[in-house]
Scaffold this active site. Structure first.
Site, PDB file in Angstrom:
ATOM      1  N   ASP A  32       0.836  -1.200   0.000  1.00 53.41           N
ATOM      2  CA  ASP A  32       0.000   0.000   0.000  1.00 53.41           C
ATOM      3  C   ASP A  32       0.872   1.252   0.000  1.00 53.41           C
ATOM      4  OD1 ASP A  32      -2.085  -1.654   0.024  1.00 53.41           O
ATOM      5  OD2 ASP A  32      -2.843  -1.105   2.010  1.00 53.41           O
ATOM      6  N   ALA A  33       1.972   1.186   0.761  1.00 56.32           N
ATOM      7  CA  ALA A  33       2.836   2.358   0.868  1.00 56.32           C
ATOM      8  C   ALA A  33       3.478   2.672  -0.477  1.00 56.32           C
ATOM      9  CB  ALA A  33       3.914   2.117   1.916  1.00 56.32           C
ATOM     10  N   ASP A  36       0.873   4.234  -2.598  1.00 54.40           N
ATOM     11  CA  ASP A  36       0.676   5.634  -2.215  1.00 54.40           C
ATOM     12  C   ASP A  36       1.793   6.528  -2.740  1.00 54.40           C
ATOM     13  OD1 ASP A  36      -1.614   4.962  -0.976  1.00 54.40           O
ATOM     14  OD2 ASP A  36      -0.742   4.846   1.036  1.00 54.40           O
ATOM     15  N   LYS A 117     -25.667 -14.256  -8.486  1.00 57.28           N
ATOM     16  CA  LYS A 117     -26.471 -13.042  -8.560  1.00 57.28           C
ATOM     17  C   LYS A 117     -26.012 -12.146  -7.416  1.00 57.28           C
ATOM     18  CE  LYS A 117     -31.324 -11.593  -8.400  1.00 57.28           C
ATOM     19  NZ  LYS A 117     -31.039 -10.193  -8.505  1.00 57.28           N
ATOM     20  N   ASP A 119     -25.758  -9.150  -4.934  1.00 55.52           N
ATOM     21  CA  ASP A 119     -26.795  -8.311  -4.334  1.00 55.52           C
ATOM     22  C   ASP A 119     -26.281  -6.879  -4.206  1.00 55.52           C
ATOM     23  OD1 ASP A 119     -29.218  -7.721  -3.332  1.00 55.52           O
ATOM     24  OD2 ASP A 119     -28.851  -8.551  -1.331  1.00 55.52           O
ATOM     25  N   ARG A 138     -29.588   2.043 -13.072  1.00 53.85           N
ATOM     26  CA  ARG A 138     -30.585   1.453 -13.957  1.00 53.85           C
ATOM     27  C   ARG A 138     -31.815   2.351 -14.049  1.00 53.85           C
ATOM     28  NH1 ARG A 138     -34.421  -3.019 -14.809  1.00 53.85           N
ATOM     29  NH2 ARG A 138     -35.405  -2.626 -12.820  1.00 53.85           N
ATOM     30  N   TYR A 227     -21.052  -8.042 -16.010  1.00 52.07           N
ATOM     31  CA  TYR A 227     -21.509  -9.307 -16.590  1.00 52.07           C
ATOM     32  C   TYR A 227     -22.320  -9.135 -17.868  1.00 52.07           C
ATOM     33  CZ  TYR A 227     -25.247  -7.584 -13.627  1.00 52.07           C
ATOM     34  OH  TYR A 227     -26.156  -6.772 -13.023  1.00 52.07           O
ATOM     35  N   LYS A 291     -28.085 -17.977 -17.693  1.00 53.22           N
ATOM     36  CA  LYS A 291     -28.223 -17.303 -18.984  1.00 53.22           C
ATOM     37  C   LYS A 291     -27.867 -18.244 -20.119  1.00 53.22           C
ATOM     38  CE  LYS A 291     -26.202 -13.284 -16.885  1.00 53.22           C
ATOM     39  NZ  LYS A 291     -25.174 -12.277 -16.789  1.00 53.22           N
ATOM     40  N   LYS A 315     -33.651 -17.564  -6.972  1.00 48.01           N
ATOM     41  CA  LYS A 315     -33.528 -16.943  -5.649  1.00 48.01           C
ATOM     42  C   LYS A 315     -33.420 -18.018  -4.572  1.00 48.01           C
ATOM     43  CE  LYS A 315     -34.856 -12.773  -5.368  1.00 48.01           C
ATOM     44  NZ  LYS A 315     -34.168 -11.502  -5.287  1.00 48.01           N
ATOM     45  N   CYS A 413     -33.308   4.284  33.273  1.00 46.30           N
ATOM     46  CA  CYS A 413     -32.242   3.944  32.326  1.00 46.30           C
ATOM     47  C   CYS A 413     -31.467   2.751  32.887  1.00 46.30           C
ATOM     48  CB  CYS A 413     -31.303   5.132  32.126  1.00 46.30           C
ATOM     49  SG  CYS A 413     -29.766   4.678  31.297  1.00 46.30           S
ATOM     50  N   CYS A 416     -27.750   4.124  34.054  1.00 46.07           N
ATOM     51  CA  CYS A 416     -27.492   5.089  35.120  1.00 46.07           C
ATOM     52  C   CYS A 416     -28.651   5.198  36.116  1.00 46.07           C
ATOM     53  CB  CYS A 416     -27.205   6.475  34.519  1.00 46.07           C
ATOM     54  SG  CYS A 416     -28.648   7.241  33.762  1.00 46.07           S
ATOM     55  N   CYS A 431     -32.818   8.032  27.437  1.00 47.53           N
ATOM     56  CA  CYS A 431     -32.354   8.351  28.794  1.00 47.53           C
ATOM     57  C   CYS A 431     -32.091   9.853  28.842  1.00 47.53           C
ATOM     58  CB  CYS A 431     -31.072   7.579  29.104  1.00 47.53           C
ATOM     59  SG  CYS A 431     -30.166   8.266  30.504  1.00 47.53           S
ATOM     60  N   CYS A 436     -25.173  10.401  31.932  1.00 50.07           N
ATOM     61  CA  CYS A 436     -25.284   8.939  31.967  1.00 50.07           C
ATOM     62  C   CYS A 436     -23.969   8.334  31.469  1.00 50.07           C
ATOM     63  CB  CYS A 436     -26.443   8.505  31.077  1.00 50.07           C
ATOM     64  SG  CYS A 436     -26.481   6.740  30.723  1.00 50.07           S
TER      65      CYS A 436
HETATM   66  S1  IVH Z   1     -27.906 -10.350 -16.033  1.00 47.41           S
HETATM   67  C1  IVH Z   1     -31.483  -8.429 -18.931  1.00 47.41           C
HETATM   68  N1  IVH Z   1     -26.225 -11.241 -14.240  1.00 47.41           N
HETATM   69  O1  IVH Z   1     -30.096  -8.946 -10.862  1.00 47.41           O
HETATM   70  C2  IVH Z   1     -30.936  -8.353 -17.539  1.00 47.41           C
HETATM   71  N2  IVH Z   1     -27.904  -9.727 -13.522  1.00 47.41           N
HETATM   72  O2  IVH Z   1     -32.947  -9.507 -10.823  1.00 47.41           O
HETATM   73  C3  IVH Z   1     -29.616  -9.061 -17.442  1.00 47.41           C
HETATM   74  N3  IVH Z   1     -27.756  -9.145 -11.139  1.00 47.41           N
HETATM   75  O3  IVH Z   1     -31.100  -6.210 -12.860  1.00 47.41           O
HETATM   76  C4  IVH Z   1     -29.124  -9.098 -16.059  1.00 47.41           C
HETATM   77  N4  IVH Z   1     -25.993 -10.358 -10.680  1.00 47.41           N
HETATM   78  O4  IVH Z   1     -29.043  -5.935 -11.307  1.00 47.41           O
HETATM   79  C5  IVH Z   1     -27.294 -10.451 -14.464  1.00 47.41           C
HETATM   80  N5  IVH Z   1     -24.638 -12.107 -12.789  1.00 47.41           N
HETATM   81  C6  IVH Z   1     -25.693 -11.312 -13.008  1.00 47.41           C
HETATM   82  C7  IVH Z   1     -26.278 -10.543 -11.987  1.00 47.41           C
HETATM   83  C8  IVH Z   1     -27.401  -9.771 -12.285  1.00 47.41           C
HETATM   84  C9  IVH Z   1     -26.892  -9.511 -10.191  1.00 47.41           C
HETATM   85  C10 IVH Z   1     -28.900  -8.230 -10.916  1.00 47.41           C
HETATM   86  C11 IVH Z   1     -29.075  -7.183 -11.984  1.00 47.41           C
HETATM   87  C12 IVH Z   1     -30.447  -7.410 -12.542  1.00 47.41           C
HETATM   88  C13 IVH Z   1     -31.110  -8.121 -11.397  1.00 47.41           C
HETATM   89  C14 IVH Z   1     -32.286  -8.944 -11.893  1.00 47.41           C
END
Ligand code: IVH
Length: 746
Positions: A32-33, A36, A117, A119, A138, A227, A291, A315, A413, A416, A431, A436
């Site tokens: 890191d140094a 930097d 997927k 989050d 989006r 992706y 996909k 999911k 409380c 205290c 409180c 406190c």
């Molecule tokens: S492909 C046409 N790949 O999940 C849409 N989406 O529930 C193609 N997401 O809006 C999306 N990881 O924000 C894709 N490996 C992944 C993903 C991913 C997270 C999110 C993305 C999408 C939402 C759909």
């Protein structure tokens, strides 16, 4: 300056490569140094030669001005969402979908790619000729917010693509997320500060990206994974696998875990494999995405109105566990807020043992009718802190009484024994005792935490011990602490003593010593002035050079005054419905009064705009009085009130006695002009143009010889010519010398 320019581009390329190794390969080649040091070399060269600054320079990642709102961007290719398949519906749902795609493409061999997927938040990055130009959320899929400046702060987003075959236009899509470790740190800091922590990493990332000040975003360790594609000026690779390889070759970060599958059974196995290991990724995943691999087949499979037919999100079930609520304890926060916590029989949930969960507040407990002794369901869905979601009523012990917060605490409380009250407009009990010890401990931790005065080694246990021994009754007491008092502190119990020790004590004292030199922004933050959080503290420090200057701030007074005038004008408005029965004379009088109030509000608005303390309001019919403030009326009023209060006055007097006078703005060597370009024109009276340029650069700003749309501000002295006209034509802020001097001094 060919050699300097060559050196700069070489350094920039090196830094981007180190970023990529660090974030993409998790295999940093330098410390890191060392990183930097390279970064500082670029900074120094750019400061000396601002004309050599390029938009892809890593120094452009931080800084940039906070804005009043985001522009919107229309996506060249709409950003769609995915339809879900739910784990609870089992493998049949998956088989059914795959069969439906097979029917659309009869007789063709199909390949599927399974990816995590992530989050986070979906975003689109646009590169033109390899340069990162625009980044957007989006939004509704058609248009999103332009958050380019915020995205620039994310070091895993390359500002320039690698390699010789960079397309003229490349839009890549992916997810911005906050790694679990970064989220944990933020939550711990918030808890230590007595604040209600963010519920999960996703909300924190979302909240961060919506910040209007990129400097705040830069402090959160956001990352990105890409992706997918948006607009591309050349034919993209034929499959998802090849496309991910191509993106990686361009220096973009892509998912590490991917599985190419030929059958529904293989897809199911990949989904299960991912579920088994996703906790080790370091970021939150809430499912798998499946996909079709071939981009050409995707085109033929097509879309429904909202989502592609060729991809689905799988999911996973939110992780739940059943356990018993042994007790409810109550924590006291920095401001005295009392938060109930569930003490649970330890239970395993997604690989970690859970023995505590948040109960939020009294209303939450009542709504779910949670009682001590109950069997409860706890859930961890992306949250670091699990929550009690429901009660298993069949298992309730017959004698368990409904939980009553006030009775539970015996009206006092828990720390205290002081009086507690519940503000009718507020969900929490508080409180009321400002002395406190629990509150004091939290305040002390807040004072010393990262982002505030950063006194290393002063964590919860030390703060506890200092308060308990009566060595500290106020955070400023720290400055009187002696080694002889700190070193022998017992952080353990009477039976099992644990001495703090000389080495640790010295570390804390060093930190206290350093705190003396911390800039105004951190002090404003550390003093925990109501409504003045970290962002506001930093903003205020850009415009004021001392605590006294904030106390006496004409800017803050103008903000409060403007708000008051607005309200008064609204009240006087003769066109308001409530005035419909007025006599003509009354109406006339009110109209005059209304116009006067509006004029006064506009004047205050104009003063704030000129000082840069407000941004012009957008939209039709907006006036100066509708300006958007750096610190709004709530914060301004609270800050002024605090400085005028006994507490505020005592703090300032004490700081004075301690010889402490935190400095803001230029005095602290701040970078408040970072990323801004100035043009100087005409004659300046109090300094030469060269001196002025020096001062701008010292504050991180750039100086340019000509006016363009990229110019932030033109400083015009007497004799200014065409540059002033150009500035007006572009609508660029023009400052006269006194305003410029004020900006430098702010
Ligand atoms: S492909 C046409 N790949 O999940 C849409 N989406 O529930 C193609 N997401 O809006 C999306 N990881 O924000 C894709 N490996 C992944 C993903 C991913 C997270 C999110 C993305 C999408 C939402 C759909």
């Amino acid at each position: 300056m060919p050699d300097i320019s060559t050196r700069l581009s070489q350094l920039r390329r090196e830094l981007e490569e180190h970023n990529r190794r660090y974030y993409d390969e998790a295999a940093p080649a330098i410390s890191d140094a060392e990183y930097d040091a390279l970064f500082r070399e670029v900074q120094a060269l750019e400061a000396a030669h601002p004309e050599l600054i390029t938009p892809d320079s890593p120094t452009r990642r931080v800084g940039g001005k906070a804005t009043a709102g985001f522009k919107t961007v229309r996506h060249a290719v709409p950003m769609l969402s995915l339809d879900n398949l739910f784990a609870k519906d089992g493998a049949e749902a998956l088989q059914k979908w795959i069969a439906s795609v097979e029917k659309l493409l009869p007789g063709e061999p199909l390949e599927w790619l399974v990816e995590p997927k992530i989050d986070g938040l979906a975003i689109n990055l646009r590169y033109e000729d390899g340069l990162f130009t625009t980044g957007a959320t989006r939004g509704d899929g058609e248009t999103g917010d332009d958050i380019t400046d915020n995205l620039r702060t994310i070091r895993s987003i390359p500002l320039r693509l690698r390699g010789p075959d960079v397309p003229a236009v490349l839009e890549v899509r992916g997810e911005v997320y906050l790694p679990v470790a970064g989220f944990r740190r933020i939550v711990e800091e918030m808890i230590a500060a007595g604040e209600e922590p963010f519920a999960n990493a996703r909300n924190t990332a979302a909240g961060t990206l919506k910040q209007l000040d990129p400097a705040t975003v830069a402090k959160r360790p956001l990352e990105i994974v890409l992706y997918g594609l948006g607009e591309v000026s050349i034919a993209p690779p034929p499959t998802q696998v090849a496309m991910l390889g191509w993106l990686a070759a361009l220096g973009l970060r892509t998912p590490k875990f991917t599985r190419l599958c030929a059958t529904a059974a293989e897809v199911m196995a990949a989904i299960n494999e991912l579920d088994a290991i996703r906790d080790s990724f370091g970021f939150e995943t809430d499912g798998a995405v499946i996909k079709l691999n071939s981009l050409e087949q995707r085109e033929r499979a097509g879309f429904t109105s909202r989502a592609p037919r060729w991809a689905k999100a799988w999911k996973y079930v939110a992780e739940k566990a059943e356990t018993r609520l042994r007790a409810i304890t109550v924590q006291v926060g920095r401001t005295g807020v009392l938060t109930p916590v569930a003490e649970l029989e330890p239970v395993l949930l997604r690989g970690s043992t859970i023995s505590r969960a948040t109960l939020h507040n009294e209303d939450e407990i009542r709504r779910k009718d949670i009682r001590i002794g109950d069997t409860v369901i706890i859930e961890k869905a992306g949250e670091v802190i699990p929550a009690v979601v429901s009660v298993v009523l069949e298992k309730r012990p017959p004698e368990a009484p409904p939980f009553d917060f006030l009775t539970h605490l015996g009206g006092k409380c828990p720390a205290c024994g002081g009086a507690i009250r519940r503000d009718p407009n507020f969900v929490a009990w508080v409180c009321e005792n400002v002395n406190c010890p629990a509150q004091l401990t939290r305040r002390l931790e807040y004072f010393a935490k990262r982002g505030a005065l950063e006194i290393d080694g002063l964590g919860e246990s030390v703060a506890d011990a200092l308060v308990e021994r009566g060595l500290v009754r106020d955070p400023l007491d720290l400055f009187d602490l002696q080694l002889e008092q700190l070193a022998p502190l017992n952080l353990g119990t009477e039976d099992e003593p644990r001495t703090f020790g000389e080495k640790n004590a010295r570390k804390v004292l060093d930190g206290i010593q350093r705190a003396r030199e911390q800039p105004l922004a951190r002090w404003l933050h550390a003093l925990a002035i109501p409504e003045v959080g970290e962002n506001t503290a930093h903003d205020l420090a850009k415009f004021h050079d001392s605590l006294e200057a904030v106390r006496d701030s004409a800017l803050l007074r103008d903000v409060v005054e403007l708000d008051r005038l607005h309200a008064a004008a609204e009240e006087a408005n003769p066109r308001a419905r409530r005035h419909k029965d007025l006599s003509d004379l009354d109406r006339q009088q009110r109209a005059t009064q209304h116009a006067e109030l509006l004029a006064a509000a506009n004047a205050a608005g104009r003063r704030l705009l000129d000082a840069g303390f407000a941004k012009p309001a957008k939209g039709k019919g907006a006036t100066d009085a509708d300006a958007v403030f750096v610190a709004g009326p709530v914060a301004a009023r609270a800050a002024l009130a605090w400085f005028a209060s006994d507490t505020g006055r005592a703090v300032l007097a004490r700081l004075h006695t301690l010889g402490l006078s935190p400095k803001g703005g230029s005095a602290a060597g701040g970078q408040q002009l970072a990323g801004q370009t100035f043009v100087l024109t005409g004659t300046l009276e109090t300094m030469s143009r060269n001196e002025a340029a020096e001062k701008i650069r010292a504050l991180g700003g750039n100086v340019s010889a000509s006016v363009s749309r990229k110019t932030h501000c033109v400083v015009a002295g007497p004799g200014a010519g065409s540059k002033l006209d150009e500035a007006r034509a572009f609508g660029i802020t023009v400052l006269d010398e006194p305003q410029f001097v004020a900006l430098l001094g702010a």
